[in-house]
Design a protein around this motif. Structure first.
Motif, PDB file in Angstrom:
ATOM      1  N   ASN A  70     -10.762  -0.354  -3.115  1.00 30.40           N
ATOM      2  CA  ASN A  70      -9.930  -0.330  -3.783  1.00 30.40           C
ATOM      3  C   ASN A  70      -8.869   0.722  -3.841  1.00 30.40           C
ATOM      4  N   TYR A  71      -7.434   0.378  -4.438  1.00 30.16           N
ATOM      5  CA  TYR A  71      -6.570   1.624  -4.271  1.00 30.16           C
ATOM      6  C   TYR A  71      -6.021   1.659  -5.549  1.00 30.16           C
ATOM      7  N   GLN A  72      -4.988   2.647  -5.719  1.00 30.38           N
ATOM      8  CA  GLN A  72      -4.372   3.128  -6.880  1.00 30.38           C
ATOM      9  C   GLN A  72      -3.184   2.448  -7.168  1.00 30.38           C
ATOM     10  N   LYS A  73      -3.111   1.707  -8.295  1.00 30.91           N
ATOM     11  CA  LYS A  73      -1.709   1.137  -8.403  1.00 30.91           C
ATOM     12  C   LYS A  73      -0.534   2.027  -9.110  1.00 30.91           C
ATOM     13  N   GLU A  74      -1.074   2.927  -9.747  1.00 31.13           N
ATOM     14  CA  GLU A  74      -0.225   3.889 -10.640  1.00 31.13           C
ATOM     15  C   GLU A  74      -0.746   5.320 -10.914  1.00 31.13           C
ATOM     16  N   PHE A  92       2.395   2.248  12.931  1.00 30.59           N
ATOM     17  CA  PHE A  92       2.256   2.376  11.766  1.00 30.59           C
ATOM     18  C   PHE A  92       3.468   2.951  10.896  1.00 30.59           C
ATOM     19  N   PHE A  93       3.834   2.316   9.671  1.00 30.48           N
ATOM     20  CA  PHE A  93       4.826   2.786   8.877  1.00 30.48           C
ATOM     21  C   PHE A  93       4.372   2.670   7.245  1.00 30.48           C
ATOM     22  N   GLU A  94       5.040   3.580   6.678  1.00 32.92           N
ATOM     23  CA  GLU A  94       4.965   3.200   5.156  1.00 32.92           C
ATOM     24  C   GLU A  94       6.350   3.405   4.702  1.00 32.92           C
ATOM     25  N   ASN A  95       6.685   2.734   3.243  1.00 33.86           N
ATOM     26  CA  ASN A  95       7.928   2.858   2.764  1.00 33.86           C
ATOM     27  C   ASN A  95       7.750   3.457   1.529  1.00 33.86           C
ATOM     28  N   CYS A  96       8.498   4.619   1.419  1.00 31.18           N
ATOM     29  CA  CYS A  96       8.347   5.445   0.186  1.00 31.18           C
ATOM     30  C   CYS A  96       9.095   4.923  -0.840  1.00 31.18           C
ATOM     31  N   ASP A  97      10.687   4.951  -0.520  1.00 34.72           N
ATOM     32  CA  ASP A  97      11.698   4.482  -1.422  1.00 34.72           C
ATOM     33  C   ASP A  97      12.676   3.561  -1.053  1.00 34.72           C
ATOM     34  N   LEU A  98      12.492   3.091   0.098  1.00 35.83           N
ATOM     35  CA  LEU A  98      13.577   2.074   0.880  1.00 35.83           C
ATOM     36  C   LEU A  98      13.486   0.709  -0.022  1.00 35.83           C
ATOM     37  N   SER A  99      14.935   0.183   0.049  1.00 35.85           N
ATOM     38  CA  SER A  99      14.813  -1.300  -0.649  1.00 35.85           C
ATOM     39  C   SER A  99      14.761  -2.156   0.579  1.00 35.85           C
ATOM     40  N   PHE A 144       1.840  -1.815   8.429  1.00 36.11           N
ATOM     41  CA  PHE A 144       2.747  -1.396   7.072  1.00 36.11           C
ATOM     42  C   PHE A 144       1.881  -0.839   5.988  1.00 36.11           C
ATOM     43  N   GLY A 145       2.145   0.063   5.327  1.00 30.97           N
ATOM     44  CA  GLY A 145       1.344   0.699   4.443  1.00 30.97           C
ATOM     45  C   GLY A 145       1.639   0.068   3.266  1.00 30.97           C
ATOM     46  N   ARG A 146       0.619   0.001   2.054  1.00 29.84           N
ATOM     47  CA  ARG A 146       1.247  -0.415   0.644  1.00 29.84           C
ATOM     48  C   ARG A 146       2.348   0.345   0.268  1.00 29.84           C
ATOM     49  N   SER A 147       3.261  -0.318  -0.722  1.00 34.87           N
ATOM     50  CA  SER A 147       4.375   0.597  -1.060  1.00 34.87           C
ATOM     51  C   SER A 147       4.657   0.150  -2.433  1.00 34.87           C
ATOM     52  N   SER A 148       4.900   1.251  -3.273  1.00 39.14           N
ATOM     53  CA  SER A 148       5.470   1.131  -4.758  1.00 39.14           C
ATOM     54  C   SER A 148       6.922   0.700  -4.602  1.00 39.14           C
ATOM     55  N   ALA A 149       7.633   0.580  -3.571  1.00 34.40           N
ATOM     56  CA  ALA A 149       8.984   0.426  -3.525  1.00 34.40           C
ATOM     57  C   ALA A 149       9.144  -1.065  -3.171  1.00 34.40           C
ATOM     58  N   CYS A 175      -2.229   3.173   3.977  1.00 38.51           N
ATOM     59  CA  CYS A 175      -1.304   4.238   4.660  1.00 38.51           C
ATOM     60  C   CYS A 175      -0.315   4.637   3.549  1.00 38.51           C
ATOM     61  N   GLY A 176       0.065   5.888   3.139  1.00 35.42           N
ATOM     62  CA  GLY A 176       1.151   6.262   2.545  1.00 35.42           C
ATOM     63  C   GLY A 176       1.025   6.531   1.073  1.00 35.42           C
ATOM     64  N   HIS A 177       2.062   6.282   0.304  1.00 29.20           N
ATOM     65  CA  HIS A 177       2.016   6.834  -1.275  1.00 29.20           C
ATOM     66  C   HIS A 177       1.317   5.988  -2.013  1.00 29.20           C
ATOM     67  N   VAL A 178       0.755   4.871  -1.567  1.00 31.86           N
ATOM     68  CA  VAL A 178      -0.097   4.252  -2.630  1.00 31.86           C
ATOM     69  C   VAL A 178      -1.490   4.326  -2.135  1.00 31.86           C
TER      70      VAL A 178
END
Length: 337
Positions: free
Chosen positions: A167-171, A239-246, A271-276, A306-309
């Motif tokens: 499981n992962y964290q949504k917010e 491997f990449f993850e997107n923090c803020d990019l459109s 690509f990692g999960r992203s909240s962006a 991978c990343g911010h999520v």
């Protein structure tokens, strides 16, 4: 040839802030992370930059670099972990002493990934993209996050296997802290553009795409030289993850990487999960992934750990990896060869 550090038991962790330091109101939270590390048997040495933060950075660039260089030279420090990422680590790169990088682990992500990737590309020393120190302040770590210690304790010539999280964290919910820091409420599901079983092999390189894209065209982002000098032209898995990019900025960044030759001899991208990932005029990240896969004729998987999520796996820049993705689950075998 890649040089792999090794994490000994009862190692001393050096904490320095080459990007952002910790603001006074968060010092207690950070100190809890240090206490958790000491309870695990580590010693912890904190630099002065950890405790300060002004104008989007912990200290002037030369001060941050000097403290990092000092910890790198200090044989009594075995592992370096920044408290977290930030915004302006790139300012320090011209002052980092790359000629005297010792064989010790550096662990982190986000803005730290610029330093990690630059060190591996310039020196052939493996670096660890994974949890930051602040996220280790819980009573315990979830199974995925906790693997950082096992991965960093893998010996040269050996391999370490990691599996996708359950499981992962949504917010974030800072008002209701969890014993393991993260609130893991959503089912993890790794996806592939092909919707079929995917198998990828190659040398891992990557980080936060918002950050590492700025290494393109600099002495710190010479992927071609790295392939030639350190991995004998072996294939690369990014491997990449997107923090803020459109979505369109993500696409521009990937096209720039392609034009700069970063994807030559690339066998796959994760690509990692992203909240962006906000869509632009109905143009989605899934469109980006499909286009890139078709252009490069390689498999692409996404929504990985991978990343911010969080949580996230510990990926080793420079390690040889065998990746399998099928029916929403993934495994990453990293070989330290």
């Amino acid at each position: 040839m890649i040089n792999y550090p090794f994490l000994e038991k009862h190692a001393t962790i050096g904490v320095t802030a080459p990007s952002s330091g910790v603001e006074p109101e968060l010092h207690d939270m950070f100190k809890l992370s240090c206490q958790r590390m000491k309870a695990k048997g580590f010693q912890v040495v904190c630099g002065e930059t950890v405790w300060t933060q002004k104008k989007a950075k912990s200290a002037p660039a030369q001060v941050r670099a000097a403290e990092f260089n000092e910890m790198m030279r200090d044989d009594a420090i075995h592992l370096i972990i920044p408290p977290w990422g930030g915004e302006l680590l790139i300012e320090t790169l011209e002052y980092i002493d790359f000629k005297h990088i010792k064989n010790k682990w550096i662990l982190g992500y986000s803005d730290t990934s610029a330093l990690l990737l630059a060190i591996t590309l310039k020196t052939g020393t493996a670096t660890a993209h994974g949890t930051n120190l602040v996220d280790l302040r819980g009573e315990y770590s979830d199974d995925t996050t906790a693997m950082w210690q096992r991965v960093l304790s893998t010996k040269t010539g050996e391999a370490v296997l990691q599996h996708s999280s359950a499981n992962y964290q949504k917010e974030w919910d800072h008002q209701n802290p969890s014993p393991c820091v993260f609130h893991l409420t959503e089912q993890t599901y790794w996806k592939a553009v092909s919707n079929e079983k995917v198998m990828i092999q190659g040398r891992l390189l990557g980080g936060c795409i918002d950050i590492i894209r700025h290494l393109i065209g600099t002495p710190f982002g010479d992927v071609k030289k790295f392939r030639n000098e350190y991995i004998n032209e072996e294939p690369i898995v990014w491997f990449f993850e997107n923090c803020d990019l459109s979505t369109t900025d993500l696409r521009r960044s990937l096209v720039q990487m392609k034009l700069a030759g970063w994807f030559e001899q690339c066998t796959g991208i994760m690509f990692g999960r992203s909240s962006a990932n906000p869509s632009v005029n109905d143009y989605t990240t899934q469109d980006v992934y499909h286009e890139l896969s078709a252009e490069l004729n390689i498999p692409i998987v996404y929504d990985i750990d991978c990343g911010h999520v969080p949580p996230q796996m510990t990926f080793i820049n420079g390690a040889y990896a065998e990746i399998e993705v099928e029916e929403g689950k993934g495994s990453v075998l990293q070989c330290f060869k």
